[in-house]
Design an enzyme around this catalytic site. Sequence first.
Site, PDB file in Angstrom:
ATOM      1  N   CYS A 216       0.803  -1.223   0.000  1.00 41.62           N
ATOM      2  CA  CYS A 216       0.000   0.000   0.000  1.00 41.62           C
ATOM      3  C   CYS A 216       0.839   1.278   0.000  1.00 41.62           C
ATOM      4  O   CYS A 216       0.297   2.362  -0.218  1.00 41.62           O
ATOM      5  CB  CYS A 216      -0.928   0.010   1.211  1.00 41.62           C
ATOM      6  SG  CYS A 216      -2.034  -1.413   1.292  1.00 41.62           S
TER       7      CYS A 216
ATOM      8  N   HIS B 140      12.360   2.278   6.206  1.00 43.84           N
ATOM      9  CA  HIS B 140      12.252   0.841   5.914  1.00 43.84           C
ATOM     10  C   HIS B 140      12.615   0.061   7.171  1.00 43.84           C
ATOM     11  O   HIS B 140      13.669   0.267   7.754  1.00 43.84           O
ATOM     12  CB  HIS B 140      13.190   0.473   4.766  1.00 43.84           C
ATOM     13  CG  HIS B 140      12.792  -0.773   4.046  1.00 43.84           C
ATOM     14  ND1 HIS B 140      12.570  -1.976   4.691  1.00 43.84           N
ATOM     15  CD2 HIS B 140      12.547  -1.014   2.722  1.00 43.84           C
ATOM     16  CE1 HIS B 140      12.228  -2.894   3.806  1.00 43.84           C
ATOM     17  NE2 HIS B 140      12.203  -2.336   2.600  1.00 43.84           N
TER      18      HIS B 140
ATOM     19  N   HIS C 122      -4.914  18.729   7.312  1.00 51.31           N
ATOM     20  CA  HIS C 122      -5.611  17.562   6.778  1.00 51.31           C
ATOM     21  C   HIS C 122      -4.652  16.388   6.700  1.00 51.31           C
ATOM     22  O   HIS C 122      -3.472  16.567   6.402  1.00 51.31           O
ATOM     23  CB  HIS C 122      -6.185  17.866   5.387  1.00 51.31           C
ATOM     24  CG  HIS C 122      -6.911  19.174   5.303  1.00 51.31           C
ATOM     25  ND1 HIS C 122      -8.161  19.363   5.839  1.00 51.31           N
ATOM     26  CD2 HIS C 122      -6.543  20.365   4.757  1.00 51.31           C
ATOM     27  CE1 HIS C 122      -8.555  20.619   5.616  1.00 51.31           C
ATOM     28  NE2 HIS C 122      -7.585  21.239   4.977  1.00 51.31           N
TER      29      HIS C 122
ATOM     30  N   HIS D  26      -3.227   5.998   6.393  1.00 45.03           N
ATOM     31  CA  HIS D  26      -3.350   4.673   5.791  1.00 45.03           C
ATOM     32  C   HIS D  26      -4.696   4.037   6.151  1.00 45.03           C
ATOM     33  O   HIS D  26      -5.008   3.834   7.318  1.00 45.03           O
ATOM     34  CB  HIS D  26      -2.205   3.794   6.292  1.00 45.03           C
ATOM     35  CG  HIS D  26      -2.166   2.444   5.660  1.00 45.03           C
ATOM     36  ND1 HIS D  26      -1.565   2.218   4.443  1.00 45.03           N
ATOM     37  CD2 HIS D  26      -2.654   1.257   6.063  1.00 45.03           C
ATOM     38  CE1 HIS D  26      -1.673   0.936   4.137  1.00 45.03           C
ATOM     39  NE2 HIS D  26      -2.330   0.332   5.105  1.00 45.03           N
TER      40      HIS D  26
ATOM     41  N   HIS E 296     -14.887   2.431   3.823  1.00 44.12           N
ATOM     42  CA  HIS E 296     -16.283   2.036   3.701  1.00 44.12           C
ATOM     43  C   HIS E 296     -16.751   2.078   2.249  1.00 44.12           C
ATOM     44  O   HIS E 296     -17.437   1.161   1.777  1.00 44.12           O
ATOM     45  CB  HIS E 296     -17.160   2.962   4.561  1.00 44.12           C
ATOM     46  CG  HIS E 296     -18.620   2.642   4.494  1.00 44.12           C
ATOM     47  ND1 HIS E 296     -19.466   3.215   3.557  1.00 44.12           N
ATOM     48  CD2 HIS E 296     -19.393   1.813   5.246  1.00 44.12           C
ATOM     49  CE1 HIS E 296     -20.691   2.762   3.731  1.00 44.12           C
ATOM     50  NE2 HIS E 296     -20.677   1.907   4.746  1.00 44.12           N
TER      51      HIS E 296
ATOM     52  N   ASN F 121     -10.070  -1.412   0.745  1.00 41.30           N
ATOM     53  CA  ASN F 121      -8.619  -1.186   0.684  1.00 41.30           C
ATOM     54  C   ASN F 121      -8.188  -1.330  -0.778  1.00 41.30           C
ATOM     55  O   ASN F 121      -8.079  -2.435  -1.295  1.00 41.30           O
ATOM     56  CB  ASN F 121      -7.890  -2.198   1.565  1.00 41.30           C
ATOM     57  CG  ASN F 121      -6.389  -1.950   1.614  1.00 41.30           C
ATOM     58  OD1 ASN F 121      -5.827  -1.257   0.773  1.00 41.30           O
ATOM     59  ND2 ASN F 121      -5.721  -2.522   2.599  1.00 41.30           N
TER      60      ASN F 121
END
Length: 469
Positions: free
Chosen positions: A204, A282, A366, A370, A399, A403
């Site tokens: 992602c 990482h 704002h 994730h 919703h 994902n």
Amino acid sequence: MRSRSTPIQLLKLTVFVLLAITITLASLLPSKQRLLLFLSHHKLLLFSLLWCKLVALLAYARARPLPVYLLDFSCHKPGSESRGSYEICEYFGRRSCQHSAESEAFMRAIYRKSGLGDETYAPPFIFQTDYKAKFQYAILEAEDGMFSCVAHLLAKTDVDPSRITVLIAACSMFSPSPSFTSMLVQRFQLSPSVKTFNFSGMGCSAGTMSLDLAATILRRQVGYALIVVTESTSLNWYFGDNRHMLVTNCIFRAGTAAALVTSDPAQRERAKMEVMRTLRTHHGADDAAYNAAIQMEDEDGHVGVALTKDLVRVAGVGLRNHISRLAPRVLPVSELLRYVYNVARSFLAGDRKAVHVPDFTTAFEHMCIHAGGKAVIDAVGRLMKFEEEVVEPARMCLHRFGNTSSSLVFYELAYFEAKGRIKSGDRVWMLAFGTGFKACSVMWRALRDSRIDPDNPWKDCIHRYPVSI
């Protein structure tokens, strides 16, 4: 091996030498008249100093990083015939005869508490009669999302494809040959000189990673970077009974986004936002982090992505490490001092277990955090001590679209635009996690007030949101 000096390092050295010469002359000749007299008798030295300063100024102008702007972006919204409601997914699972009754009950329980609604979009093969994940369906899913997004984006930015100098395509679980970038070059007839990059296996975080790479390249030369992020779920639907792998069937859905970023100064007036900074960390050196989300075979040979129970804990640890590096770079001094004061007070009081978190709402108006799942959103909100209104866009994005992997931060940004919340000068934080385990942040500053675009994926439903989940 000795590292070579970069142009910036050489420029700093030149400025330092010039400054040292100026200070030395000033100290040896404290009188202004004596200094002027000295320089008048040493015109070659004066000319050399002036010439060096001029060269240094010109070098600084050339070496200074260029500002990078988000010209526009577009998110794919499949047709209503592709909606993957709970009933459709359950029907598919039963008709495929690939799961045991226990697995069906488990997926039903996961889906009901996943935070997904009934308007997400499923991959094309689910609506076929053979109930098999085939290569042709994966290509169809990728082409439908990528080509639609890029066509809309180029149309509304009025940028000729030949002007694109950098092309970045990201898809974690599907990497065909020819590559996605080759498919895009062929479809939109991009220039033969375009530099192409393909991201895979980054989960992602690939969307924010792509923005980071594009900004790094464009800061050095004027150009346009087209970023296309998607995820092919067609060949990655899991047909076994391993519960760690069944979770992906319940939360991952089809989605694609495209963005056009540029370092062309002439486009500043048209751009939506400017990149402030980016940060990548990482955490793959840690075994738990590396194995938290991993593609593998189950005991019966079925391939899937296993999301372990340790994933939420790993995300929390990774986020703490990430924000510890990010905080000094973005938080105002007043908030940093408040944080240091609270930590010191707890330490002196003997309460060494107290957890203090800086208030990141002082740095950003704002946040596109994730939206990997309900548990991940809850963990981020709890760790960062966010109010519910801060995590609202992530919950609503999960919703409405599920994902969508690397494109999810763009769907969240579209939510802010549809609500008209972003004003000129506002700061926006994009935060995404990826397999490996990686975290990446992209920070923006809005250049104009947001408005809802004709191709905004929330256009037909924003009046119903937020909803209670």
